[in-house]
Structure formats: structure tokens, C-alpha cells
Scaffold this motif. Sequence first.
Motif, short mmCIF file in Angstrom:
data_model
loop_
_atom_site.label_atom_id
_atom_site.label_comp_id
_atom_site.label_asym_id
_atom_site.label_seq_id
_atom_site.Cartn_x
_atom_site.Cartn_y
_atom_site.Cartn_z
N LEU A 483 -19.79 18.86 37.35
CA LEU A 483 -18.74 18.24 38.50
C LEU A 483 -17.40 18.04 37.93
O LEU A 483 -17.35 17.61 36.74
N THR A 484 -16.35 18.30 38.56
CA THR A 484 -15.08 17.81 38.28
C THR A 484 -14.84 16.44 37.84
O THR A 484 -15.69 15.76 38.29
N ASN A 485 -13.81 16.23 37.09
CA ASN A 485 -13.67 14.70 36.75
C ASN A 485 -13.64 13.66 38.15
O ASN A 485 -14.31 12.80 38.31
N ALA A 486 -12.89 14.43 39.09
CA ALA A 486 -12.58 13.73 40.44
C ALA A 486 -14.15 13.57 41.33
O ALA A 486 -14.30 12.56 41.66
N GLN A 487 -14.77 14.67 41.28
CA GLN A 487 -16.19 14.66 42.03
C GLN A 487 -17.11 13.63 41.13
O GLN A 487 -17.79 12.96 41.77
N ALA A 488 -17.01 13.53 39.95
CA ALA A 488 -17.78 12.64 38.99
C ALA A 488 -17.40 11.11 39.42
O ALA A 488 -18.37 10.38 39.66
N VAL A 489 -16.13 10.90 39.47
CA VAL A 489 -15.70 9.64 39.99
C VAL A 489 -16.06 9.15 41.17
O VAL A 489 -16.50 8.07 41.72
N ALA A 490 -16.08 10.36 42.44
CA ALA A 490 -16.55 9.98 43.68
C ALA A 490 -18.09 9.83 43.74
O ALA A 490 -18.45 9.03 44.57
N ARG A 491 -18.77 10.53 43.04
CA ARG A 491 -20.17 10.66 42.84
C ARG A 491 -20.69 9.00 42.52
O ARG A 491 -21.73 8.51 42.98
N THR A 492 -19.79 8.41 41.54
CA THR A 492 -20.35 7.04 41.36
C THR A 492 -19.63 5.97 42.05
O THR A 492 -19.76 4.74 41.71
N GLY A 493 -18.85 6.31 42.99
CA GLY A 493 -18.06 5.44 43.76
C GLY A 493 -19.06 4.80 44.88
O GLY A 493 -20.21 4.97 44.97
N PRO A 494 -18.45 3.87 45.72
CA PRO A 494 -19.30 3.13 46.80
C PRO A 494 -19.88 4.19 47.65
O PRO A 494 -21.10 3.87 48.18
N ASP A 495 -19.55 5.22 47.98
CA ASP A 495 -20.16 6.23 49.00
C ASP A 495 -21.06 7.22 48.19
O ASP A 495 -21.74 7.85 48.98
N ARG A 496 -21.01 7.18 47.06
CA ARG A 496 -22.07 8.06 46.33
C ARG A 496 -22.00 9.64 46.58
O ARG A 496 -23.15 10.19 46.94
N THR A 497 -20.68 10.07 46.72
CA THR A 497 -20.62 11.45 47.21
C THR A 497 -19.74 12.13 46.19
O THR A 497 -19.06 11.64 45.30
N THR A 498 -19.84 13.66 46.34
CA THR A 498 -19.18 14.57 45.40
C THR A 498 -17.96 14.78 46.08
O THR A 498 -17.14 15.77 45.60
N ALA A 499 -17.62 14.40 47.35
CA ALA A 499 -16.65 14.92 48.02
C ALA A 499 -15.36 14.26 47.66
O ALA A 499 -15.20 12.99 47.45
N VAL A 500 -14.23 15.25 47.40
CA VAL A 500 -12.83 14.62 47.01
C VAL A 500 -11.88 15.22 48.00
O VAL A 500 -11.84 16.39 48.16
N GLY A 501 -11.23 14.59 48.76
CA GLY A 501 -10.28 14.87 49.57
C GLY A 501 -8.73 14.85 49.09
O GLY A 501 -8.02 13.88 49.39
N ASP A 502 -8.55 15.89 48.52
CA ASP A 502 -7.27 16.14 47.58
C ASP A 502 -6.04 15.99 48.26
O ASP A 502 -5.04 16.05 47.81
N VAL A 503 -6.15 16.60 49.60
CA VAL A 503 -5.23 16.68 50.55
C VAL A 503 -4.98 15.55 51.50
O VAL A 503 -3.88 15.15 51.79
N TYR A 504 -6.09 15.23 51.91
CA TYR A 504 -5.99 13.84 52.85
C TYR A 504 -7.13 13.26 52.79
O TYR A 504 -8.39 13.93 52.91
N ASP A 505 -7.21 11.93 52.90
CA ASP A 505 -8.39 10.95 52.93
C ASP A 505 -7.85 9.87 53.85
O ASP A 505 -7.08 9.00 53.34
N SER A 506 -8.64 9.74 55.22
CA SER A 506 -8.20 8.62 55.98
C SER A 506 -8.84 7.14 55.36
O SER A 506 -8.42 6.25 55.80
N GLY A 507 -9.83 7.20 54.50
CA GLY A 507 -10.57 6.11 54.33
C GLY A 507 -11.52 5.71 55.43
O GLY A 507 -11.43 6.58 56.30
N TRP A 508 -12.25 4.66 55.47
CA TRP A 508 -13.28 4.24 56.38
C TRP A 508 -12.29 3.68 57.54
O TRP A 508 -11.66 2.63 57.22
N VAL A 509 -12.38 4.00 58.92
CA VAL A 509 -11.58 3.50 59.68
C VAL A 509 -12.40 3.60 61.04
O VAL A 509 -13.43 4.13 60.85
N ALA A 510 -12.15 2.69 62.16
CA ALA A 510 -12.93 2.38 63.22
C ALA A 510 -12.97 3.72 64.03
O ALA A 510 -11.86 4.28 64.23
N ALA A 511 -14.08 4.15 64.39
CA ALA A 511 -14.24 5.38 65.36
C ALA A 511 -13.35 4.96 66.71
O ALA A 511 -12.92 5.95 67.08
#
Length: 683
Positions: A483-511
Motif C-alpha cells: 500500500l502507498t504511504n497514504a493508503q497505509a495511513v488511511a487504513r490505520t485511521g478511524p475509518d479503517r479504509t485504504t481510500a485516499v481522496g488526494d483531490v477532494y475530501d469532504s470529511g464526514w458531513v450530514a447527509a
Amino acid sequence: MANALFGFGNLIDLPTTVLSCGSQRSNLPVSNLADPDPQRPWVTAGTTRDWAAADFGTAQPIRLLGLFGALLTSSALVRWRVGNSTPLAEAVPILDCDFTAGGLDPRISFSRAGTATYLAADGLLKTAAVNVPRFAYRYDAATSAMVALGLQLEPVGANLVPWSQDLDKWGDPLGNTTVTVNVATAPDGTLTADRLASAVTGADRLRRWNVAIPNDTLSRVLSVWGHVDAGRYLNVGIAYNTGGTSKLSLATADFQTGTVVLSQGVNEGIGIEPWPGGWYRVWVPLANNGTGNTVATLDLRPFNHPNAGQAAGAVLVWGVQYEPGTVPGSAVPTNGTAATRAADVATLALASVPGWNPAACTLVCEFNPPGRPANPASNGGPVQIDRGDNGRRLQLRLSDGVGLRGLVQMDGDTYWAGSYAFTAGERVVAALAVANGDAALAAAGTLWGTVAAPVLSGLNRLWLGSEDYSGTIARVTLYAQRLTNAQAVARTGPDRTTAVGDVYDSGWVAAGVAPGYWATLRLLDAPVVGRYARVDISDPARATQTVNGQAPGDLITGRLWASGVIQPMRNISYPIKERPVPMDTKQRGKRSGAVSVDPGATYREISFGYEALGQEDARGPFKEFLRRIGVREQIVFIPEPGGAYQSTEAILGRQAESTPLTWAQFAQWSHSMTIEEDPALGA
């Protein structure tokens, strides 16, 4: 009113678009245009959290993201991401073992030469038979819930106290304490808890046991379970004072509040933790000092006040244990002699894992270490990949005084890929990513270091609880890629995901989904260009709430939208007209003349006009927009983008009526439109 805008050309409909989602179901979120069954929504069964990702094949301009037909509750959250560097679909692991579910992958070989104890899901301390794995739980006092920790693994352990449950066998050097045995239910559900009491006031009182130890510098820890009785305080102490320089550590635990209210001497990691039934386990670690002390003096003092020499008191006690380490291990009961606990051994042959490739892999582990090893010579880790020995290996390693480290070892050469100083009892998520002579350690959503390391070969074994590891493992995941460094960081973060939005990331927002409209839209401040898009949905309330007649349980999240937008420079004119259009079927009886109505769905229709289009709009983008959409292409129309009513006023449909662009006397262009909502999108 802000300038209205249109979204069109849904990128989800591109022939090159590849969709995936976390539920791994065949009915992925597609639009009506591409879906052979337009009535089919995206449904995730049995969970209230999911994600969907799209790969457009090439980078595309994006300004508008959305979900239509999303039956979400008012508390639902969404997260939107756009990326270019890595796919936003989850990387697919070749091995994923979730031990919190209470089972072992059949490919894992497990053994233990004796019995061992663990806290079970029912809140009782249980004993696992020989060669039976333990799946442990933790008691959460705040919620009174049992929390699954996963597979419990420990090295060889011991209890050096010969009488762990019979305090009447302990010495009473001051002659002023009483022990009543077997008066209460213990943490293991048996009637074996003792009452330790003293009737004296203004003087010391204690029960004592002496344990012979080597003249060394090893840390050992004294622990005991306690419960309120007529009193609420118990003083627990260790002293080394039989030949060398004296050293002691004492802690007074309050079994009513579950806190240590007083410590005396040195404090090398005194702690207390709640257990079910009002019990607490308190521990006091103390390292010998190598000055000639060869006896550990262990004392238990009951009080009704935190300070020694105060009022008389009585508490319930059970399960005294004295063992090597800085935090206590699982209970080792004794009945007259010291006892040992055999080591847990769990391994998996990687030849049984399709796709295994030691030259490029990422090892992710979620685990709960109760504490660091006792000294630098006693190291271990929750997980290791090796060739059957420690000559060549990858290891998530715990090191005293350092914390968690990423180890790559090759025939005597050692490489460290950073370190993370976790805290005792923390639920740690860590990833060791290795490929092409490069290794990186990520943990808790942070990159802790990289190192240039050799490519390893011959690795063929996964070892759980390697060397002297003591703790639990919740999950182990293995990827056949670095995994890329960014993916490894995301995989160990709160969401446990390998997804990295390097162009845009809204964060968790109300639907912000409104009943009756069932849409959530994300309008970016400016267009971005990305190849990948992803939405995550979290709606825990859906587990118990009915939405639009749909029973609780399933997550119905509709269809995904991603597109650019056109926004004319001039605004739409007043009035804008909206009306509901029923799709009822009417039939008149031939003889009676009576009319019967078969009620159908109701969709919306919006009519409006642009009465002051500028020439640059009319002859340019707006004219091209009308040519492309015709009467078939889907349109998202947002009268007031970014406004409070964006999700309720927006409509996804097709152009039903329009008037041609006309030349006005005042050098302006006008155009009227009617948009019908697609009935199939009605939730």
C-alpha cells in the motif's frame, strides 16, 4: 436567489466506468440510464454503513456529487472523495481474519499445552481447555457492555503466590485482621471470594505473603480483584527489603469509584480496571534493583479510609497473582503451590493463501496490548511473517521504552521502519508496508517512518503473538501489494479504509436527506479533475428506524451521481412553478360508466424560464447544453445551489418541454424549460 445550475452527463454512465461497493452485491449504484432494471436501487443488506466507488477510466471534471433515492435517516452522515493517485475502491486483501467474531480461520494452527482463563461474553471469567483458543472481552463500565477484543495470546506465564483464593492461608503479622472464606460470588461465577476485614482503628493491619525471587532487576507485578463490602479501600503493596537497598510500591484502590486514590513509594505503572459485577482488578508493578533483595513481601491492607491507620474496614478480595511483567496477565489460579500457564502458539502457512508474494505486501493488525514487555530482552509482537525462524522476518514489534516498531530483518541485518509510542491498553491499528527494498510503518492514522530495506525471500509463515507478545488481536489483514504511504495511513485511521481522496475530501458531513425528497448533494466550491470518486454512508439509526415504509435494517442508498455543471450567468426568472404529477391509471366501466382509479407513483414537474440570458451564455455553453441533453439525457437541476433547500428543491429528471432560444428587442435571449422527475427515482 443564487444562479441556478444544471448537472448533466453523469459520469457513472460512461462505458468505461467501473463500479464497486463495500457490500459486494451485484446491484451497484447506477443511474437509470445505464441500469437495465430502473426500479432497482442500491441496497446494502444487514448493515448501516457502506461505500461505493467509481473508476472513470480517465480523469474527468467534477463539480457535483450526489445520491438520489437515498432512504436515510435525519442523522445519516456521508463522506465524498475524489482522487487521482490511487483507486478509491478498497484494496482487496488476500487474508482478512476478524477474531472479534469468535472463530479462527481453519488454516490457522493453534496449540497451548495447558488450560488458560479469559473474560467471556457473558461477563464471567472462563477457563479454556488445552489447545482451545480464547476469544476475550473487555467490560465497558460506562455502558455496562462487553466489548469483543478478539484472540487472546500470551507467552508462558506464572503465579508465584501459592494461595490465590484463600487469604486465610496468608500471614497475619500484626494479628488484627480476619478472613472469611467463600462468602461472595467471584469474577468466575463461583462462591470463592473472601472477605478481608479489620476491626482496629488508628493502627496498621495487613495480610502478608513472602515470595522468594532472584537477585535481579526484573519487573514483577502484584494484582488482585476487589469489591466493596463494609469498606471500600484496599491497599496493595510490594516491598523488596531483605538484604539490599529497600524499594517499595503501594497503591490504595477505591472499589466504589474504581480509582487509585493514593500511591506510596515508587509508581512504575500502577493501574486499575473495571470488571463485571462491581469488581475491579488493581495492580502494582515493581522492578527489583539487583542490590541483594531476594524476597518480595506482598501486603494487602483493608481500610474504610484511603490512609493507613484510619477506621476499620472490610472488602471482598479474590485471585491474588504475582508474576513477571508490568501488567497482569490472565488469571492463574493456585491452591497450595505456584502455578504456570502454557504459551499460546498460532501460525498460518502462507502457502495456503492464494496470491501471497513476499516481495510486495502490507501487513495490518488491530490489537490490544495490555502493556509493553518487562525489559528490552523480552520483546515480541502481535504478528510476524517469517520463514519459520527469526533470520528473515517482517514484524510489528513491541520494544520496551520505545513502543511499536516496524521490523524488517534479513540474515542478521536489521532495519527499523519508524516507531509509535502507544499507551497501555490502547486499541492499536498498525500497518507495515514492504516492497522493492522499501518499508513503512503507519499506526493510528499517522506515518511513523520509512526505511530502505532489502527485498525478502523465502517468507512462508504468519505467526500470531510472536515471541513474548501478551495481549489480544482483533484483526489481521494481509495485502499482496505494498500500500502507498497514504493508503497505509488511511487504513490505520478511524475509518479503517485504504481510500485516499488526494483531490477532494469532504470529511464526514450530514447527509441532510429530507423526507419525501430522498436526495443528498455535494456541490464543490470549484471544479476538480479526478479519475476516481467515492461516497461513504454511515447511518446507525437505520438499524432501528423505519424510513418511507421500509423496515429497519437494510441501507437503501439509491443511485450515485457525479458530473460537471453548467451555471448560466443570468438567473432564472420568476415565477418558477412546481406541481405533482400523479401516474394514476383510470378506466371507465363499459356498462356502469363508473371510473376506477389505480393509484400510481407521483413525480414532480418544474417549469421555469430564463428571460435574460446573456448572448455569451445563449450562443455558447447553454446552447451546447440544450443540444446535448435533448429530451433523453438526465439532468440535475438545482434552483438555489448551496442554499438551505438545495436537497429539497433539486430535481433529477429529463427535459419534457422547452421553447427555442429567442432574440429579444433588448439584445437578450430567453428560454423556458419544463423538467419532469424520473418516476423510477421515487423512493
